[in-house]
Design a protein around this motif. Structure first.
Motif, mmCIF file in Angstrom:
data_model
loop_
_atom_site.group_PDB
_atom_site.id
_atom_site.type_symbol
_atom_site.label_atom_id
_atom_site.label_comp_id
_atom_site.label_asym_id
_atom_site.label_seq_id
_atom_site.Cartn_x
_atom_site.Cartn_y
_atom_site.Cartn_z
ATOM 1 N N THR A 260 0.819 -1.211 0.000
ATOM 2 C CA THR A 260 0.000 0.000 0.000
ATOM 3 C C THR A 260 0.855 1.263 0.000
ATOM 4 O O THR A 260 0.602 2.201 -0.760
ATOM 5 N N GLU A 261 1.862 1.240 0.843
ATOM 6 C CA GLU A 261 2.773 2.386 0.924
ATOM 7 C C GLU A 261 3.399 2.667 -0.445
ATOM 8 O O GLU A 261 3.445 3.803 -0.913
ATOM 9 N N PHE A 262 3.859 1.608 -1.067
ATOM 10 C CA PHE A 262 4.489 1.774 -2.375
ATOM 11 C C PHE A 262 3.485 2.298 -3.394
ATOM 12 O O PHE A 262 3.750 3.238 -4.131
ATOM 13 N N HIS A 335 18.277 -4.914 -12.702
ATOM 14 C CA HIS A 335 17.117 -5.120 -11.839
ATOM 15 C C HIS A 335 17.429 -4.676 -10.414
ATOM 16 O O HIS A 335 16.632 -4.025 -9.762
ATOM 17 N N PHE A 336 18.602 -5.080 -9.972
ATOM 18 C CA PHE A 336 19.004 -4.765 -8.606
ATOM 19 C C PHE A 336 19.003 -3.248 -8.378
ATOM 20 O O PHE A 336 18.362 -2.740 -7.457
ATOM 21 N N ASN A 337 19.682 -2.538 -9.270
ATOM 22 C CA ASN A 337 19.757 -1.087 -9.115
ATOM 23 C C ASN A 337 18.387 -0.426 -9.205
ATOM 24 O O ASN A 337 18.043 0.437 -8.395
ATOM 25 N N THR A 344 14.137 1.697 -1.459
ATOM 26 C CA THR A 344 15.002 2.068 -0.327
ATOM 27 C C THR A 344 14.193 2.674 0.828
ATOM 28 O O THR A 344 14.445 2.380 1.989
ATOM 29 N N ASP A 345 13.210 3.487 0.489
ATOM 30 C CA ASP A 345 12.448 4.151 1.548
ATOM 31 C C ASP A 345 11.549 3.192 2.320
ATOM 32 O O ASP A 345 10.988 3.551 3.343
ATOM 33 N N GLY A 347 12.422 0.343 3.624
ATOM 34 C CA GLY A 347 13.122 -0.465 4.616
ATOM 35 C C GLY A 347 13.230 -1.931 4.233
ATOM 36 O O GLY A 347 13.261 -2.813 5.078
ATOM 37 N N ILE A 348 13.288 -2.185 2.948
ATOM 38 C CA ILE A 348 13.394 -3.567 2.490
ATOM 39 C C ILE A 348 14.854 -3.892 2.224
ATOM 40 O O ILE A 348 15.584 -3.104 1.629
ATOM 41 N N LYS A 349 15.294 -5.065 2.679
ATOM 42 C CA LYS A 349 16.687 -5.466 2.476
ATOM 43 C C LYS A 349 16.815 -6.269 1.183
ATOM 44 O O LYS A 349 16.225 -7.340 1.051
ATOM 45 N N VAL A 350 17.584 -5.740 0.255
ATOM 46 C CA VAL A 350 17.782 -6.393 -1.038
ATOM 47 C C VAL A 350 19.259 -6.645 -1.260
ATOM 48 O O VAL A 350 20.096 -5.792 -0.949
#
Ligand code: ADP
Ligand code: MG
Length: 701
Positions: A260-262, A335-337, A344-345, A347-350
């Motif tokens: 939802t935030e996204f 994809h990663f970048n 990033t905002d 708080g997800i760890k990738v």
């Protein structure tokens, strides 16, 4: 015919000894009586019709004519002689011609006596002529019993050499019908036969080999194709049903905060309707409690990545990890970048894991993955390794499916105690009908709409002789601030040659576009990953204006400011590859161009490919043409499928029959999902036989 007779080894058939049997097995895959019965002619000599000479047209193929020879003469030619007969009927005159066996013919032919002749005609010196006709005196012709249409079976050079001629095969098939008494169990249920007015099996088989008329032949072929496609669809549908029932998946019940935030605050653009629809489909799957196995098809640039990301967010919201696997290092880095930027905002760890990830970093990733600190892992095949263990993998996404084998898909399944949901994304559109057969075990979603504001890419074909003009064009575009791709073919068998092509090309470009005004990047498969990254990075940042590359650039790379794609030796690329390459441009606001460079000598297929590219940008249309040019056997991923080893149907041409077969298979399963009804007994039996043969399962599970 009882089933055991159908399974009798072909060696036992009258007229076939061990040697011929061996050849039949090797050359045309005929092992048993049943195989031979299903070895169908690829054409027929139609002797139902008699032509008059005046009716002949320049494009008629084999014809049958009644007439007389009125004159015979020998004509000297550059090499040797030919024997020419004037042949007449009451409408005109033509010539019969022999280059071989002239003596025998001269001695045996009767003048002024009615003959039936049969053969191919050609137009020569203002007259029709027929070289080496089949001939029979009308008197004899009337005495003999014959079927009107004679089968011509596919042959190979070896078959011919071993004396297994068309006549031999045709006799063997006749022999088979004799031995069997032409009694066959009909594998289609009575009610279907009636509803569709299908010929019974026995009659269809007989007429497919020895048609009594054109009409019966058409009916026979229709019936056999329908049966073949019906059982393929039935198997796929049942497989899909079983999967849905049995394979439990993790239910993602929540649409949580990440998603939802996204959606509300970080979506960089408005989603297209197609993207919205597909995300909805995926959400439904993920919430259902069954494992999702979905194929997402969307043309190059249609925006699959964002769909992938939003599916990933759903997984994370439900406490699961996700992974995204891409076929090349470049693409996984991209994809990663891209994803890192977007999330990033949140708080997800990738993390990124590829073949060139350093051991120390690798260890770190493995650990974070196992203890659940890491939410999303992006990378290449490296993700599949045993050592890569997830804490709780809930969703696996595979980008550009055709680069991965089915076995690899299966390995992902084992990364959790229940198989994770799987989303396979492909930018090589496959015509729907083929997708249905090939990926019948997957549900299919299609993004059939490009994001708004895309300008059509102008595509042109230019000959190498126009190179100077093309260079001038490149220079203009660069001066306007654009970037250019120049791509060279890569053929696996001869990497060194391609390397040379590439280097020669690079040098001539470097001469033409010299520093300091122009900066050039180069990218090819033999470079170290670090060097590749470096070059790619310079191009992405706009530090270089020209990227000279082999097809490593093909998949997924996204540089919106690059607006010109030049493909060298374009005739050496397949259509879908050309389309993929073209998709690297047209990603920004500027008018983009694709220039297909070739020499003057082009095969017909090459011409068709180039014309198609110039004419259309529609990936599905291109895929259809590709399929027609290459046949399904060569399409990526189909080789291993086995599904397309069709005996009589043609997945492209028999599209309509396929749809109808699928419709009826679906209807039957709706009414009788377990094949328990008395009327479907024969279906159950046939199905179980097919499953035993496993001809379809190899590729699915
Ligand atoms: P592909 O389907 O080929 O993987 P991508 O996901 O790489 O396509 O998207 C291609 C480009 O289009 C990207 O730059 C992406 O940001 C952009 N894009 C995707 N969806 C939309 C949209 N709905 N509106 C505008 N731009 C979009
Ligand atoms: Mg992509």
């Amino acid at each position: 015919m009882n089933p055991s007779l159908l399974q009798t080894p072909i060696d036992y058939l009258k007229g076939i000894g061990p040697n011929r049997a061996e050849i039949l097995r090797k050359e045309i895959g005929v092992h048993t009586y049943g195989d031979l019965l299903n070895f169908f002619p690829n054409r027929y000599l139609d002797k139902t019709r008699f032509y008059k000479i005046a009716q002949l047209e320049k494009n008629t193929s084999e014809v049958q004519i009644v007439g007389k020879i009125v004159h015979l003469r020998t004509v000297e030619q550059k090499k040797g002689k030919r024997l020419v007969a004037d042949f007449v009927d009451d409408t005109g005159k033509m010539e019969l011609v022999w280059f071989r066996g002239q003596k025998w013919i001269r001695e045996n032919l009767k003048l002024n006596t009615p003959y039936v002749i049969f053969g191919k005609t050609s137009w020569f010196n203002g007259l029709f002529s027929m070289p080496h006709p089949e001939m029979e005196l009308v008197e004899e012709y009337k005495k003999n019993l014959r079927t009107a249409m004679q089968p011509v079976y596919p042959s190979t050079e070896r078959l011919g050499k071993a004396g297994v001629t068309n006549r031999v095969i045709s006799r063997c098939v006749q022999q088979l019908f004799l031995e069997s008494g032409n009694k066959f169990v009909d594998p289609l249920p009575e009610n279907l036969l009636e509803e569709l007015h299908l010929l019974p099996k026995a009659e269809a088989l007989f007429n497919a080999h020895f048609p009594r008329s054109q009409e019966l032949l058409a009916k026979a072929q229709f019936r056999l194709k329908f049966e073949e496609l019906f059982y393929i669809q039935l198997q796929l549908l049942i497989k899909n049903m079983i999967r849905k029932q049995k394979i439990r998946g993790f239910p993602f019940e929540e649409v949580g905060s990440h998603f939802t935030e996204f959606y509300e605050n970080h979506l960089p653009f408005e989603l297209t309707n197609a993207q919205k629809r597909v995300i909805k489909e995926i959400r439904q799957d993920l919430g259902s409690g069954a494992q999702m196995n979905r194929l997402l098809q969307g043309d190059v640039g249609s925006g699959k990545t964002i769909v992938a990301l939003m599916s990933i967010l759903l997984a994370l919201d439900n406490g699961f990890q996700a992974c995204l696997m891409a076929p090349t290092e470049i693409l996984s880095i991209q994809h990663f970048n891209g994803i890192l930027d977007l999330v990033t905002d949140l708080g997800i760890k990738v993390r990124l894991l590829t073949g060139s990830t350093k051991t120390s970093e690798r260890r770190e990733i493995h650990e974070a993955l196992e203890n659940g600190e890491l939410h999303l892992l992006i990378g290449t095949h490296a993700l599949l390794e045993e050592k890569v263990k997830f804490h709780n993998l809930g969703l696996a996404i595979i980008d550009e499916q055709h680069r991965f084998g089915v076995a690899q898909r299966a390995r992902l399944w084992k990364k959790n105690h229940l198989p994770p949901h799987v989303l396979v994304m492909t930018a090589t559109p496959i015509p729907r009908t083929l997708a249905m057969s090939l990926y019948g075990d997957l549900d299919i979603s299609v993004i059939d709409e490009l994001p708004p504001g895309r300008k059509e890419i102008k595509t042109v074909h230019r000959y190498d002789s126009n190179r100077l003009k093309v260079f001038a064009f490149i220079r203009d575009e660069i001066r306007k601030g654009r970037q250019i791709y120049i791509v060279y073919p890569l053929i696996q068998e001869s990497e060194t040659m391609d390397y040379k092509d590439l280097m020669d090309g690079y040098e001539s470009i470097a001469r033409e576009f010299s520093m300091p005004e122009f900066q050039i990047s180069i990218l090819h498969g033999q470079m170290k990953p670090a060097d590749k990254d470096y070059e790619m990075d310079r191009f992405v940042k706009g530090e270089t204006q020209i990227m000279v590359a082999t097809t490593v650039i093909e998949v997924g790379v996204n540089v919106p400011n690059a607006s010109v794609m030049i493909i060298e030796s374009a005739e050496r690329f397949g259509l879908s590859q050309l389309h993929q390459l073209r998709g690297r441009v047209g990603r920004g606001a500027e008018q983009s161009f694709c220039i297909l460079m070739t020499g003057h000598k082009l095969s017909n297929d090459s011409k068709t490919r180039l014309e198609t590219m110039v004419r259309t940008a529609d990936g599905f249309e291109i895929a259809e043409v590709d399929l027609k040019l290459r046949g399904p056997g060569d399409l990526m991923g189909t080789q291993q499928s086995g599904v397309l080893n069709l005996k009589i149907a043609d997945i492209v041409k028999d599209n309509d029959i396929l749809k109808s077969a699928r419709h009826y298979a679906l209807q039957l399963l709706k009414e009788d999902p377990k094949l328990e009804l008395e009327k479907n007994k024969v279906v159950k039996y046939t199905y179980s036989q097919l499953v035993k043969e496993k001809n379809i399962w190899n590729y699915i599970s």
